[in-house]
Design a protein around this motif. Sequence first.
Motif, short mmCIF file in Angstrom:
data_model
loop_
_atom_site.label_atom_id
_atom_site.label_comp_id
_atom_site.label_asym_id
_atom_site.label_seq_id
_atom_site.Cartn_x
_atom_site.Cartn_y
_atom_site.Cartn_z
N SER B 108 0.82 -1.21 0.00
CA SER B 108 0.00 0.00 0.00
C SER B 108 0.85 1.26 0.00
O SER B 108 2.06 1.24 0.26
N TYR B 109 0.18 2.37 -0.28
CA TYR B 109 0.79 3.69 -0.31
C TYR B 109 1.45 4.06 1.02
O TYR B 109 2.40 4.83 1.07
N LYS B 110 0.89 3.50 2.10
CA LYS B 110 1.33 3.88 3.44
C LYS B 110 2.80 3.59 3.72
O LYS B 110 3.38 4.15 4.64
N ASP B 111 3.39 2.70 2.94
CA ASP B 111 4.82 2.42 3.14
C ASP B 111 5.66 3.69 3.02
O ASP B 111 6.70 3.82 3.67
N ARG B 112 5.22 4.60 2.17
CA ARG B 112 5.98 5.84 1.98
C ARG B 112 6.06 6.65 3.27
O ARG B 112 7.09 7.24 3.59
N ALA B 113 4.96 6.68 4.00
CA ALA B 113 4.92 7.45 5.25
C ALA B 113 5.65 6.71 6.37
O ALA B 113 6.41 7.30 7.14
N SER B 114 5.41 5.40 6.45
CA SER B 114 6.06 4.62 7.52
C SER B 114 7.57 4.69 7.40
O SER B 114 8.28 4.75 8.41
N ALA B 115 8.06 4.67 6.18
CA ALA B 115 9.51 4.71 5.98
C ALA B 115 10.12 5.95 6.62
O ALA B 115 11.14 5.88 7.31
N ILE B 116 9.49 7.09 6.40
CA ILE B 116 10.00 8.35 6.97
C ILE B 116 9.85 8.34 8.49
O ILE B 116 10.75 8.76 9.22
N ALA B 117 8.73 7.85 8.99
CA ALA B 117 8.50 7.83 10.44
C ALA B 117 9.57 6.99 11.13
O ALA B 117 10.06 7.36 12.21
N ILE B 118 9.94 5.89 10.51
CA ILE B 118 10.96 5.02 11.12
C ILE B 118 12.32 5.73 11.14
O ILE B 118 13.04 5.70 12.12
N THR B 119 12.64 6.40 10.04
CA THR B 119 13.88 7.17 10.01
C THR B 119 13.88 8.22 11.12
O THR B 119 14.87 8.39 11.83
N LYS B 120 12.76 8.91 11.28
CA LYS B 120 12.68 9.94 12.34
C LYS B 120 12.80 9.31 13.72
O LYS B 120 13.42 9.87 14.62
N ALA B 121 12.20 8.16 13.92
CA ALA B 121 12.29 7.48 15.23
C ALA B 121 13.75 7.18 15.56
O ALA B 121 14.21 7.38 16.68
N TYR B 122 14.49 6.73 14.53
CA TYR B 122 15.93 6.49 14.74
C TYR B 122 16.66 7.80 15.05
O TYR B 122 17.45 7.88 15.97
N GLU B 123 16.39 8.82 14.23
CA GLU B 123 17.09 10.09 14.43
C GLU B 123 16.85 10.66 15.81
O GLU B 123 17.72 11.27 16.42
N LYS B 124 15.64 10.47 16.31
CA LYS B 124 15.26 11.04 17.60
C LYS B 124 15.56 10.12 18.77
O LYS B 124 15.32 10.48 19.93
N GLY B 125 16.04 8.92 18.49
CA GLY B 125 16.47 8.03 19.55
C GLY B 125 15.37 7.28 20.29
O GLY B 125 15.55 6.84 21.43
N TYR B 126 14.21 7.13 19.66
CA TYR B 126 13.14 6.34 20.30
C TYR B 126 13.43 4.84 20.18
O TYR B 126 14.10 4.42 19.23
N ASP B 127 12.88 4.05 21.09
CA ASP B 127 13.00 2.59 20.94
C ASP B 127 11.66 1.93 20.61
O ASP B 127 11.60 0.74 20.32
#
Lengths: 407, 407
Positions: B108-127
Motif C-alpha cells: 500500500s501507499y502507506k509504506d511511503r509514510a512509515s519509511a520516513i517515520a521510522i527514520t525519524k524514530a531512529y534520528e530522535k532516539g526512540y526505541d
Amino acid sequence: MSKYKLKCITCEKIYEPDEVEYTCPACGNRMGTLEVIYDYEDIKINREEFSKYESIWQFEKILPIEKDSYRTLLHVGGTPLYDVPKLSEELGLKQLIIKYDGTNPTASYKDRASAIAITKAYEKGYDTIYCASTGNAASSLAGLTAPTKLKTFIFLPASAPIAKISQLFIYGANVIPIDGSYDEAFDISMQIGEEKGWYCRNSAINPYLLEGKKTGALEIAVQNSWNIPDYVLVSVGDGTVISSFYKGFYDFYKLGLIDKIPKIIGVQAEGAAAIKRVYDKGEPFLPDDIETHTIADSISVGKPRDIIKACKYVKASGGYFISVSDKEILNAIYELSLKTGIFGEPAGAAAYAGLKKISGKLKGYKVAIVITGNGLKDVKAIENFVKLKKVKPEINAVREVIEEYEN
Amino acid sequence: MSKYKLKCITCEKIYEPDEVEYTCPACGNRMGTLEVIYDYEDIKINREEFSKYESIWQFEKILPIEKDSYRTLLHVGGTPLYDVPKLSEELGLKQLIIKYDGTNPTASYKDRASAIAITKAYEKGYDTIYCASTGNAASSLAGLTAPTKLKTFIFLPASAPIAKISQLFIYGANVIPIDGSYDEAFDISMQIGEEKGWYCRNSAINPYLLEGKKTGALEIAVQNSWNIPDYVLVSVGDGTVISSFYKGFYDFYKLGLIDKIPKIIGVQAEGAAAIKRVYDKGEPFLPDDIETHTIADSISVGKPRDIIKACKYVKASGGYFISVSDKEILNAIYELSLKTGIFGEPAGAAAYAGLKKISGKLKGYKVAIVITGNGLKDVKAIENFVKLKKVKPEINAVREVIEEYEN
C-alpha cells in the motif's frame, strides 16, 4: 532467419521455431520438452545496457520474441533484490541476497512467464490462450491478458487459495475450477486446448515460459552488481522456475557477461518431492509420479512436467535437491517476515526453509534465495500465527493488553 | 542548522524541528498540524538526478531527514506509473496515467509514510513506535520495522480485513485490535503513546508522514517525463495522502522543476465524506465529525485528522471533493482490473470510481489517478464477483462449462 532455435532436451534434435509449436514430436510431451538456444556469438550485448528495476523487456536481445511485437501493459520484473547482511551473518554466510517477486503485477514469479506467453500468442496470431495452474500462473495469465484482446481460459484446482481465485474473476478470465488436483487440471486442459486450437501456456509444454522466467536470474546478476552467488535456492513444483535459473545464468555466462554459473539447489515440499526422488535415483532421469500433500499449494505437483530439464540443469550446475516439511515452511514464512519484512506465500518461503536446513553446508558462501510469491496470496496458511483477541475501546482494557505485551 | 522548519497550518507560526515534536502547541492536535517547509533557494537539484523506479530515498534532498540516518531495508516507492491510452480515449481524456502503489513492500501507499517515520524514530532516539490505523498504515509500519531494533505497537479496528491483520502478526508487531472504530483506536492510541513516551506515527499528528507520502507526486512527475497532469484524483480518508499530492507538486514547482501544480480532486466514500462536507461549506474550514459506513475500510474515517490541510491544499490547487457510493467503488475495482489488470483494494479503486463519475468534466485534460492499495489486501470485498462452481475432473463435464462460456 530467427534469432533462436528449439532443441529437444532428450534427443537433442534442433528445430526452427516455425517447425514445432510445443514439444519434440519424436520424444513426446514429457521427455521432449524444448530448450531455446541462441547463437551467442551473434548477440552484441554489454553490462551497461541493463538497469536495476527496469522490466523484463530490457533483456529483449536474449528473449525469443520479435522486435516490435506485443509487450505487457503492466511492469513485469524489475522486482527488488535485498542484501541482508545481518541475517547472512547469523547463518554464517558470506552474503545472503533475497530475490522477492511478490511485487510483480499479480504478486508472483509467474508474471515473467505469462508475459512471454502473451507476446508469443500475439506473434502467432492466436485469439485465445489457456493454462492449467496451481493458482499463480492462472492469476498471472488472467491479469496480464486483461487489457489485451485475448480470451483467456483457466483450469485450476478448486482448492486453490481464495485470493488467487478471486484474482481470476476480477480480471475477467473464463475459469474452470476442477474438483481435483493440479495434475488432473493439467491433463484436461491439454485435451481441451488441443480440441479448440487455443494457445497453450502450460508449464514445460510451452518452451518460451522458461525464457521469461530466466529473467529472475538475469536480474540477480544485474542487481548484485555482477557479483554472482555461489548457490541459488529455489522452490520446485513443475521444475520450470528452477530450470530457468540455470538457463538465465547460463545465457549470461555464454555471452561472457559473467564468469560462473551458481550451483542451483531445488527445494521441494516433503509431501510433493517428485523431482528430488527421481534426481536422487540418478541417471537416466525418467518421470516417476506421486500423490501430493502439502500446504505449499504452488508447488503441490505430483506429475512435474519439467522434470527432465530440472534434473539435467541442476546436475550441470553442480547442485542438488532437498525437501522441507510443511512445518518448516510455515516457520520459514514467519521467521523471514520477522527478520526482513519480506512476507512470502508458502511455496515462496520454502527456499528460506531450505536455506535454514542446509545453512551449515553453505557457510562462507554467497547465497541467493528466491521468494516466488506474496504472502497476501494465501493468508489462510498462516492463520495459526494470527491471535486476534478483541479489546474493548476503553483505556484501562487497553493498558492491560499493553502490559501483557511488555512482560 | 536544519534544512527545514515546521509551520502551523492555522496560526502560521514557524518552529525549528527541535522545538516541537508533533503539532502546534498553541493550536492543538486538530487545528495545529504542521507543514514541513524548506528554503527552496538553498536546495541544488535538477531533473537528471532522478530515475523512474528508484526508491523514495532518491528524493532525500527534499525530505526532512538527515544524511546518514536509517533507511528502510525494503524498497519503498519506485512503484509503476501506467499510461493507458485505450482507457484514456474511452473516457475522452487527453492522457490517463495510473499510479499503482499495490507493489510497495507491504502493498500500500502507506509504506511511503512509515519509511520516513521510522527514520525519524531512529534520528530522535526512540526505541518504540506506534500507530492507529484502519489497516494499511499498520501493516506498513509492522513490515518496515520488522528488521529494525524498534518495538512496534499497533492500534486498529478489529474489523479490518483479515489480510491486513495477518500481516501484523506475521511481522511480529504488538497488536491491539480495538472492538470499535478507527477513530476510537486513534484516540486511545494517542493517550497510551503519550503515557509511554513512544514515537507517534499517527496521521496528521506526525508532520513527517506527509513528506514521505509526497514522493508519490514526485514520482508521477519523474515517470511521466515531467509532463504534469491537469488533474490528480486521490481517495481521501484522514486527508494526509491528498495533502501530500499537493505538497509534492508544490515542492517541485517551488524548485523550478515543473511549471504548474495539478488541480487535486479528493474522492471520498459517500458513507465517510467528512472532509467533502466541510469543504463544501466553505471557509473557515473547521472539523465536523461524522459516523461512517463504507466497504472502503482504508478511508472509513469519521474524524479526519488532516482535514484542515486537506481543505486548504485542495483549495490552493483549484480542485474540489467528490463522493462515490460503495456500489460505484466495487464496480470500479472490477472495471479497472478488467481493462488494465490493475487490481486495487476498495479505497484504492475509489479514485477510478471518482474519475468515472466526473469524466465528462475532465474531457480533453491530462488526468492522473492514484490506486493506493493492492486488491489482495481485501478479497472479501469482491466476493460477489467470484462465482466458484466446481467442475468434475471429467472431459465432458469440462466441455459443457466451456460451451457455456463461449455462448
